[in-house]
Scaffold this motif. Structure first.
Motif, short mmCIF file in Angstrom:
data_model
loop_
_atom_site.label_atom_id
_atom_site.label_comp_id
_atom_site.label_asym_id
_atom_site.label_seq_id
_atom_site.Cartn_x
_atom_site.Cartn_y
_atom_site.Cartn_z
N SER A 95 0.83 -1.20 0.00
CA SER A 95 0.00 0.00 0.00
C SER A 95 0.87 1.25 0.00
CB SER A 95 -0.97 0.00 1.18
OG SER A 95 -0.24 -0.06 2.40
N VAL A 96 1.99 1.19 0.69
CA VAL A 96 3.00 2.25 0.62
C VAL A 96 4.29 1.55 0.18
CG1 VAL A 96 4.31 3.96 1.91
CG2 VAL A 96 1.90 3.54 2.50
N PRO A 97 4.66 1.68 -1.12
CA PRO A 97 5.85 0.98 -1.60
C PRO A 97 7.06 1.26 -0.71
CG PRO A 97 4.69 2.01 -3.42
CD PRO A 97 4.04 2.51 -2.15
N ASP A 98 7.83 0.21 -0.45
CA ASP A 98 8.96 0.34 0.46
C ASP A 98 9.89 -0.85 0.26
OD1 ASP A 98 10.59 1.37 2.42
OD2 ASP A 98 9.19 1.03 4.06
N TRP A 99 11.08 -0.76 0.86
CA TRP A 99 12.03 -1.86 0.88
C TRP A 99 11.61 -2.85 1.96
CZ3 TRP A 99 15.71 -2.29 -2.77
CH2 TRP A 99 15.98 -1.16 -3.54
N VAL A 100 11.66 -4.14 1.64
CA VAL A 100 11.28 -5.18 2.59
C VAL A 100 12.40 -6.22 2.71
CG1 VAL A 100 8.80 -4.90 2.22
CG2 VAL A 100 10.07 -6.52 0.82
N ASP A 101 12.50 -6.84 3.87
CA ASP A 101 13.47 -7.91 4.09
C ASP A 101 13.01 -9.16 3.36
OD1 ASP A 101 14.88 -6.25 5.76
OD2 ASP A 101 14.34 -7.29 7.61
N VAL A 102 13.97 -9.82 2.72
CA VAL A 102 13.73 -11.09 2.05
C VAL A 102 14.89 -12.00 2.42
CG1 VAL A 102 13.48 -12.25 -0.18
CG2 VAL A 102 12.55 -9.95 0.13
N VAL A 103 14.58 -13.20 2.85
CA VAL A 103 15.62 -14.19 3.16
C VAL A 103 15.63 -15.19 2.01
CG1 VAL A 103 16.39 -15.97 4.76
CG2 VAL A 103 15.37 -13.86 5.64
N ILE A 104 16.82 -15.37 1.42
CA ILE A 104 16.98 -16.31 0.31
C ILE A 104 18.11 -17.27 0.66
CG2 ILE A 104 16.07 -14.73 -1.45
CD1 ILE A 104 18.93 -14.05 -2.25
N THR A 105 18.18 -18.35 -0.09
CA THR A 105 19.27 -19.30 0.13
C THR A 105 20.58 -18.75 -0.42
OG1 THR A 105 18.97 -20.44 -1.98
CG2 THR A 105 17.67 -21.26 -0.09
N ARG A 106 21.67 -19.25 0.08
CA ARG A 106 22.98 -18.84 -0.44
C ARG A 106 23.08 -19.19 -1.92
NH1 ARG A 106 28.57 -17.76 0.75
NH2 ARG A 106 29.32 -17.40 -1.36
N LYS A 107 22.52 -20.32 -2.33
CA LYS A 107 22.54 -20.73 -3.74
C LYS A 107 21.82 -19.69 -4.60
CE LYS A 107 21.49 -24.64 -6.75
NZ LYS A 107 20.99 -26.01 -6.80
N GLU A 108 20.65 -19.24 -4.16
CA GLU A 108 19.90 -18.22 -4.90
C GLU A 108 20.66 -16.89 -4.90
OE1 GLU A 108 16.94 -16.27 -7.14
OE2 GLU A 108 17.60 -18.34 -6.99
N PHE A 109 21.27 -16.55 -3.78
CA PHE A 109 22.08 -15.33 -3.69
C PHE A 109 23.21 -15.38 -4.73
CE2 PHE A 109 25.76 -13.12 -1.76
CZ PHE A 109 25.22 -11.85 -1.60
N ASP A 110 23.91 -16.51 -4.81
CA ASP A 110 24.98 -16.67 -5.79
C ASP A 110 24.44 -16.55 -7.21
OD1 ASP A 110 26.77 -17.04 -3.70
OD2 ASP A 110 26.84 -19.22 -3.92
N ARG A 111 23.30 -17.18 -7.48
CA ARG A 111 22.70 -17.13 -8.82
C ARG A 111 22.34 -15.70 -9.19
NH1 ARG A 111 18.63 -16.19 -11.49
NH2 ARG A 111 17.23 -15.82 -9.76
N GLN A 112 21.69 -14.98 -8.27
CA GLN A 112 21.30 -13.60 -8.55
C GLN A 112 22.52 -12.71 -8.76
OE1 GLN A 112 18.50 -12.11 -5.66
NE2 GLN A 112 17.11 -13.84 -5.97
N GLY A 113 23.61 -13.01 -8.05
CA GLY A 113 24.83 -12.21 -8.20
C GLY A 113 25.48 -12.38 -9.56
N GLN A 114 25.17 -13.45 -10.26
CA GLN A 114 25.73 -13.69 -11.59
C GLN A 114 24.80 -13.26 -12.71
OE1 GLN A 114 28.95 -14.64 -12.00
NE2 GLN A 114 28.87 -14.27 -9.80
N ASP A 115 23.58 -12.82 -12.36
CA ASP A 115 22.61 -12.37 -13.35
C ASP A 115 22.96 -10.95 -13.80
OD1 ASP A 115 20.41 -11.46 -14.78
OD2 ASP A 115 18.96 -12.37 -13.44
N PRO A 116 23.27 -10.73 -15.08
CA PRO A 116 23.64 -9.40 -15.56
C PRO A 116 22.58 -8.32 -15.25
CG PRO A 116 24.10 -11.02 -17.24
CD PRO A 116 23.33 -11.72 -16.15
N ALA A 117 21.32 -8.71 -15.13
CA ALA A 117 20.26 -7.74 -14.82
C ALA A 117 20.45 -7.15 -13.43
CB ALA A 117 18.89 -8.41 -14.92
N ASN A 118 21.13 -7.85 -12.54
CA ASN A 118 21.38 -7.37 -11.18
C ASN A 118 22.69 -6.62 -11.06
OD1 ASN A 118 19.00 -8.55 -10.22
ND2 ASN A 118 20.02 -10.51 -9.97
#
Length: 120
Positions: A95-118
């Motif tokens: 309702s009020v856009p904001d930053w939120v905490d998200v917990v992800i796996t280390r594997k997903e963190f590594d994958r997202q870190g290699q995604d050029p879009a990020n």
């Protein structure tokens, strides 16, 4: 960052120094950095009721590379389990856009870190 009327104070608490990194994703335990990571001054102890804000950088000027910021508290760190990583994501659907905490796996963190879009 607290505004001018805020009762909050800002202080540089510690520096975590990374070993030579190979361009892959990197993470470490705040309470027990290892694999070449060091902390100054040590030991680093999270204090209840304090909001921490962290980011990383390397280089200077046009050659500087930055990481995303992450904010956390002693309470949010205490909920993490081994192999999980705390990140923040901007949620436009709230309702009020904001930053939120998200917990992800280390594997997903590594994958997202290699995604050029990020990596913009």
């Amino acid at each position: 960052m607290p505004g001018p009327s805020s009762g909050a104070t800002v202080a540089d608490d510690v520096d975590f120094i990374a070993p030579s990194l190979d361009g892959q994703s990197a993470s470490f335990r705040l309470d027990a950095p290892d694999d070449g990571w060091t902390v100054e001054p040590k030991p680093f102890v999270l204090r209840p009721g304090v909001s921490y804000h962290a980011f990383g950088y390397q280089g200077r000027g046009s050659n500087q590379v930055n990481t995303n910021y992450v904010s956390f508290s002693a309470d949010s760190v205490a909920t993490l389990k081994p192999g999980s990583v705390l990140v923040q994501r901007y949620d436009e659907k709230r309702s009020v856009p904001d930053w939120v905490d998200v917990v992800i796996t280390r594997k997903e963190f590594d994958r997202q870190g290699q995604d050029p879009a990020n990596c913009q």
